[in-house]
Design a protein around this motif. Structure first.
Motif, short mmCIF file in Angstrom:
data_model
loop_
_atom_site.label_atom_id
_atom_site.label_comp_id
_atom_site.label_asym_id
_atom_site.label_seq_id
_atom_site.Cartn_x
_atom_site.Cartn_y
_atom_site.Cartn_z
N ASP A 2 -58.08 -75.97 -59.75
CA ASP A 2 -57.24 -76.40 -58.65
C ASP A 2 -55.78 -76.28 -59.07
O ASP A 2 -55.39 -76.70 -60.16
N ILE A 3 -54.99 -75.69 -58.16
CA ILE A 3 -53.60 -75.34 -58.52
C ILE A 3 -52.62 -75.98 -57.56
O ILE A 3 -52.85 -76.02 -56.35
N LEU A 4 -51.52 -76.46 -58.13
CA LEU A 4 -50.46 -77.02 -57.31
C LEU A 4 -49.25 -76.09 -57.40
O LEU A 4 -48.87 -75.68 -58.51
N VAL A 5 -48.70 -75.72 -56.27
CA VAL A 5 -47.49 -74.89 -56.27
C VAL A 5 -46.36 -75.72 -55.69
O VAL A 5 -46.46 -76.24 -54.57
N VAL A 6 -45.29 -75.88 -56.46
CA VAL A 6 -44.14 -76.65 -55.98
C VAL A 6 -43.18 -75.70 -55.25
O VAL A 6 -42.78 -74.67 -55.81
N GLY A 7 -42.83 -76.04 -54.03
CA GLY A 7 -41.89 -75.23 -53.25
C GLY A 7 -42.42 -74.98 -51.85
O GLY A 7 -43.56 -75.36 -51.52
N GLY A 8 -41.61 -74.34 -51.02
CA GLY A 8 -42.05 -74.16 -49.63
C GLY A 8 -41.31 -73.05 -48.91
O GLY A 8 -40.96 -73.18 -47.74
N GLY A 9 -41.09 -71.91 -49.59
CA GLY A 9 -40.41 -70.80 -48.93
C GLY A 9 -41.27 -69.55 -48.91
O GLY A 9 -42.47 -69.60 -49.24
N GLY A 10 -40.65 -68.42 -48.55
CA GLY A 10 -41.37 -67.15 -48.51
C GLY A 10 -41.90 -66.75 -49.88
O GLY A 10 -42.98 -66.19 -50.01
N ARG A 11 -41.08 -67.03 -50.88
CA ARG A 11 -41.49 -66.73 -52.25
C ARG A 11 -42.77 -67.48 -52.62
O ARG A 11 -43.71 -66.90 -53.17
N GLU A 12 -42.82 -68.76 -52.29
CA GLU A 12 -44.01 -69.55 -52.60
C GLU A 12 -45.22 -69.05 -51.82
O GLU A 12 -46.33 -69.06 -52.33
#
Ligand code: AMP
Ligand code: GLY
Length: 424
Positions: A2-12
């Motif tokens: 399970d993975i968490l990605v911090v951020g919220g834009g096109g890159r993410e």
């Protein structure tokens, strides 16, 4: 995993879509994500700068791996906090993220280790800066030391403009504490190249090169933006230049950071200018570029999660990172008026996405199940193809099928790259 990605834009969004392809990827959470990312990950309303909130979420869900993408959480020590809580991360720790967090730090690093960059002077006193600028040659470049939402570099054409910029940065503090120290830098000319690289602090593996289009209007006119589109590879970045960069810039930077006790692990972004005296560093970023990532990752043939785990584990090797020989283009659709004032809240109509196409959402939210615009840069229409020409034409064909009321895009993304390619 399970993975968490911090951020919220096109890159993410691009990072999450690439991670999803990994056979080892389990559930993916995005903090905070956005309305478009919600189709590919579970979005959780925790701000990217809320380090305590991120750590608490990671522990409560027992996530196996975290990917911290934006600059502010990295500079604030998000990776240090997650690792201390037992969550392995992809991304540099706070000590290493300073390579982007302080332009004075990175300039001193380059000077100390003879890494080619623009000549510069540092000032902490506005009066001293103005005195120096009185006899400077123009244009010259003034940069705020700290993070400034990508707006901290100003090219000034006269002493009057320079004085005004010093006043804004150092006295009026338009960028807050980021402007307490400034750099006055030699103005360089030449094609710009973005090179993102994976590094575990020992090995550095450059990704396919790319070209950003930072200005708002066609022909590179108008205000600086977060980036209106990208192409990869960058035709100016020849194999010969790549060799020079590896020897004179990439490896020396990795070694310099080690020598300073600031080993960098993660994605190190080299913003380069190819001057007549050779490639020089314009800036380092401690993270994936936006919108460079939107053209680089679609060309990645290898498993992104495996690479990220190897970076974290200190066992990266070049064979793990393979790119397709094709090209990619990303056309950003923005809200008209960006980067100044713009209206939001308009419903977005998305077409079906074909093979070799993708849409990465940056500034949109869900309202009753409908995706509506919520930011300046709304999304990126991306296509890959065997040739750059084909990638550009497919990206525009896709962009033309996307609708929202005040959509604005540049019409010349990749034009300069194509010209350079044809001139070669
Ligand atoms: P930065 O915020 O450092 O990425 O700078 C933003 C943009 O300003 C760069 O992409 C360049 O186009 C331009 N720039 C920055 N530094 C210089 C320089 N020393 N000479 C010419 N242009 C520069
Ligand atoms: N595209 C430039 C950056 O990510 O800073």
């Amino acid at each position: 995993m399970d993975i968490l990605v911090v951020g919220g834009g096109g890159r993410e969004h691009a990072v999450i879509k690439a991670l999803k392809k990994s056979t080892r990827a389990g559930k993916i959470y995005a903090l905070p994500g956005n309305g478009g990312i919600a189709a590919d990950a579970e979005c959780v309303p925790v701000k990217a700068t809320d380090i305590a909130g991120i750590v608490e979420f990671a522990r409560s869900r027992r996530v196996d791996f975290a990917v911290v993408t934006p600059d502010d959480p990295l500079v604030l020590g998000c990776v240090d906090a997650l690792e201390a809580a037992g969550v392995p991360c992809f991304g540099p720790n706070k000590d290493a993220a300073i390579i982007e967090g302080s332009k004075v730090f990175s300039k001193n690093l380059m000077k100390k280790y003879s890494i080619p960059t623009a000549a510069s002077e540092t000032f902490t006193d506005p009066a001293a800066a103005v005195e120096y600028l009185r006899t400077a040659s123009y244009p010259t470049v003034i940069k705020a030391d700290g993070l400034a939402l990508g707006k901290g570099a100003v090219i000034v054409n006269s002493f009057d403009e320079a004085r005004r910029t010093v006043q804004e940065m150092m006295v009026d503090k338009v960028f807050g504490a980021s402007g307490e120290r400034i750099l006055v830098e030699e103005f360089l000319t030449g094609p710009e190249v973005s090179v993102l690289s994976f590094t575990d602090g020992r090995t550095v593996v450059p990704m396919v090169s790319s070209m950003d289009h930072k200005r708002a209007k066609d022909g590179d006119e108008g205000l600086n933006t977060g980036g209106m589109g990208t192409v990869a590879p960058n035709p100016y970045y020849t194999p010969e230049i790549a060799d020079v960069c590896m020897e004179k810039i990439f490896l020396p930077t990795i070694r310099a950071m080690n020598a300073e006790g600031r080993t960098f692990k993660g994605c190190l972004y080299f913003g380069l200018m190819l001057t007549k005296d050779g490639p020089k560093v314009i800036e380092y970023n401690c993270r994936f570029g936006d919108p460079e990532t939107q053209v680089v990752l679609p060309l990645l043939r290898s498993d992104l999660l495996e690479i990220m785990l190897a970076v974290r584990g200190g066992c990266l090797n070049a064979d793990m990172v393979r790119f397709s020989s094709g090209a990619a283009c990303c056309v950003v659709l923005a809200s008209d008026g960006y980067p100044k004032k713009y209206a939001t809240g308009y419903p977005i109509t998305l077409p079906a996405v074909g093979a070799h196409e993708d849409i990465y959402i940056a500034g949109a939210k869900l309202e009753g199940g409908q995706l509506v615009t919520s930011g300046g840069r709304v999304l990126g229409a991306v296509a890959t193809a065997d040739t750059l020409k084909e990638a550009i034409s497919r990206a525009y064909a896709l962009a033309d099928k996307i609708h929202f009321e005040n959509a604005y895009m540049r019409r010349d993304i990749g034009t300069r790259a194509l010209k350079a390619l044809n001139a070669n």
